[in-house]
Design an enzyme around this catalytic site. Structure first.
Site, mmCIF file in Angstrom:
data_model
loop_
_atom_site.group_PDB
_atom_site.id
_atom_site.type_symbol
_atom_site.label_atom_id
_atom_site.label_comp_id
_atom_site.label_asym_id
_atom_site.label_seq_id
_atom_site.Cartn_x
_atom_site.Cartn_y
_atom_site.Cartn_z
ATOM 1 C CG HIS A 57 -1.938 1.061 1.271
ATOM 2 N ND1 HIS A 57 -3.092 0.983 2.037
ATOM 3 C CD2 HIS A 57 -1.989 2.263 0.660
ATOM 4 C CE1 HIS A 57 -3.783 2.092 1.902
ATOM 5 N NE2 HIS A 57 -3.128 2.904 1.068
ATOM 6 C CG HIS A 86 -1.518 6.071 -2.682
ATOM 7 N ND1 HIS A 86 -2.663 5.856 -3.414
ATOM 8 C CD2 HIS A 86 -1.781 5.642 -1.422
ATOM 9 C CE1 HIS A 86 -3.582 5.334 -2.619
ATOM 10 N NE2 HIS A 86 -3.071 5.193 -1.413
ATOM 11 C CG HIS A 88 -7.719 3.287 -0.323
ATOM 12 N ND1 HIS A 88 -7.051 2.715 -1.359
ATOM 13 C CD2 HIS A 88 -6.824 4.089 0.330
ATOM 14 C CE1 HIS A 88 -5.788 3.150 -1.333
ATOM 15 N NE2 HIS A 88 -5.627 3.978 -0.324
ATOM 16 C CD GLU A 142 -7.586 6.660 4.436
ATOM 17 O OE1 GLU A 142 -8.130 6.578 3.311
ATOM 18 O OE2 GLU A 142 -6.522 7.298 4.627
ATOM 19 C CG ASP A 198 -1.697 5.767 2.629
ATOM 20 O OD1 ASP A 198 -1.970 5.492 1.447
ATOM 21 O OD2 ASP A 198 -2.521 6.290 3.413
ATOM 22 C CG ASP A 199 -0.191 8.996 0.328
ATOM 23 O OD1 ASP A 199 -0.112 8.866 -0.907
ATOM 24 O OD2 ASP A 199 -1.214 8.715 0.976
HETATM 25 N N1 ADE Z 1 -4.712 8.576 -2.128
HETATM 26 C C1 ADE Z 1 -3.492 8.734 -1.620
HETATM 27 N N2 ADE Z 1 -3.484 8.442 -0.319
HETATM 28 C C2 ADE Z 1 -4.736 8.072 0.006
HETATM 29 C C3 ADE Z 1 -5.358 7.643 1.195
HETATM 30 N N3 ADE Z 1 -4.704 7.540 2.350
HETATM 31 N N4 ADE Z 1 -6.680 7.369 1.155
HETATM 32 C C4 ADE Z 1 -7.347 7.493 0.019
HETATM 33 N N5 ADE Z 1 -6.810 7.881 -1.118
HETATM 34 C C5 ADE Z 1 -5.505 8.170 -1.133
HETATM 35 ZN ZN ZN Z 2 -3.825 4.710 0.435
#
Ligand code: ADE
Ligand code: ZN
Length: 345
Positions: free
Chosen positions: A24, A26, A204, A207, A285-286
């Site tokens: 996971h 992005h 997703h 969350e 994630d990011d």
């Molecule tokens: N796009 C990038 N990060 C995300 C996240 N945490 N939740 C949903 N979409 C995303």
């Molecule tokens: Zn994500």
């Protein structure tokens, strides 16, 4: 495998050095401010921030939507194939340094086509970096195309259609972007089409959104993994189903902290998930926005929750188990993991 306890001061090293898969991430969320400024310069663009330090000061979020606004602004600098390659290559090098031996990487094309960049430019740049990761870093990497759930079903179908010439470069499709108010079922037909093309399915769900979105990701979209899914603990019947069916959750603790899903890492429910028998995994994630790559997620979460070497083994084992690799390749990675734990002192 039964893992003997280890001294607490040895745990961070174990976490950093154990082989693992990341499921996971992005890729646009791995774009570090320094590279963002370099790409802006290369493409003759001016960012709405004077410098890296000022941009970083803006990385304080109070919700997913708050984050997505800044995240989408950052993607403006990605214009040509080499930009996508450079971004992915930077992530893959960092991942390899964290002993990630396999990565399944999310990307979206709708953001970029919205900026006038062709879908094939995005896919080819990312794919070339994945090929180089295998030959130069020994890291296997595959790509998952995420649809943006705040956009329409028709737009998702367009994105899928434009990806069809590149099916050999994709392992699956996912669903990302603003969750609350955008339940999964709107995309049931797109996901059915993707499945008929041989693509694997993830989304997703749970969350910020309710457990009902996890149910519908499973039932309407027929996904094989849930991204995040931390809200599942509010629904015992859902938990029982996730355990019974072995549905993996790709959990991202630092993301949850930065987006205020949990107020403190010590309140995160990762330990409860593992103890309940959920196939949970740890992911970043990011990472450029949330303060750390996968090993930072592992070490900080283990410290906050007091998790053990047994949990570490379980999470790394789950990361291979939940991946979309062939069974024999999964087994080879799990054997390597077992060897690591047998010899770690
Ligand atoms: N796009 C990038 N990060 C995300 C996240 N945490 N939740 C949903 N979409 C995303
Ligand atoms: Zn994500």
């Amino acid at each position: 495998m039964n893992i003997p306890p280890i001294a607490p001061d040895r745990l961070p090293e174990l976490l950093r050095c154990m082989p693992k898969a990341e499921l996971h991430i992005h890729i646009e969320g791995s774009l570090e401010p320094e590279l963002m400024f370099a790409l802006a310069k290369r493409n003759g663009l001016v960012l709405p921030y004077p410098d890296v330090a000022t941009l970083k000061q803006a990385y304080v979020f109070d919700s997913l939507q708050d984050f997505l606004n800044i995240y989408h602004a950052g993607t403006q600098v990605l214009r040509c194939e080499q930009d996508f390659y450079d971004m992915a290559w930077a992530y893959l090098q960092r991942a390899a340094a964290d002993q990630v031996v396999h990565a399944e990487i999310f990307f979206d094309t709708q953001t970029h086509t919205g900026h006038g960049v062709e879908e094939s430019v995005v896919i080819q740049g990312l794919h070339r970096a994945c090929v180089d990761a295998q030959s130069q870093l020994g890291l296997s990497a595959s790509l998952i195309l995420c649809f943006l759930r705040h956009l329409s079903e028709a737009e998702a179908f367009d994105a899928l259609e434009q990806a069809v010439p590149h099916l050999d470069k994709l392992v699956g499709v996912g669903l990302a972007s603003s969750e609350v108010g955008h339940p999964p079922e709107k995309f049931a037909r797109v996901f059915a089409k993707a499945r008929s093309l041989g693509l694997r399915l993830v989304a997703h769900a749970g969350e910020e959104g309710p457990p009902a979105y996890i149910w519908s990701a499973l039932d309407a979209l027929k996904v094989e993994r849930i991204d995040h899914g931390v809200q599942a603990l509010k629904d015992p019947a859902l938990m029982a189903r996730l355990v019974r069916q072995g549905v993996a959750l790709t959990v991202c603790p630092l993301s949850n902290l930065k987006l205020r899903v949990f107020n403190k890492l010590a309140e995160h429910n990762l330990g409860q998930m593992l103890d309940a028998g959920i196939v949970a995994t740890v992911n970043s994630d990011d990472p450029a926005y949330f303060g750390g790559y996968i090993n930072a997620n592992f070490t900080q979460t283990f410290a906050a929750l007091g998790l053990s070497a047994q949990h570490a083994y379980q999470l790394a084992h789950n990361s291979f188990e939940a991946s979309f690799m062939d069974a024999s390749v999964k087994q080879a990675y799990q054997d390597r993991l077992n060897g690591f734990f047998e010899t770690f002192e």
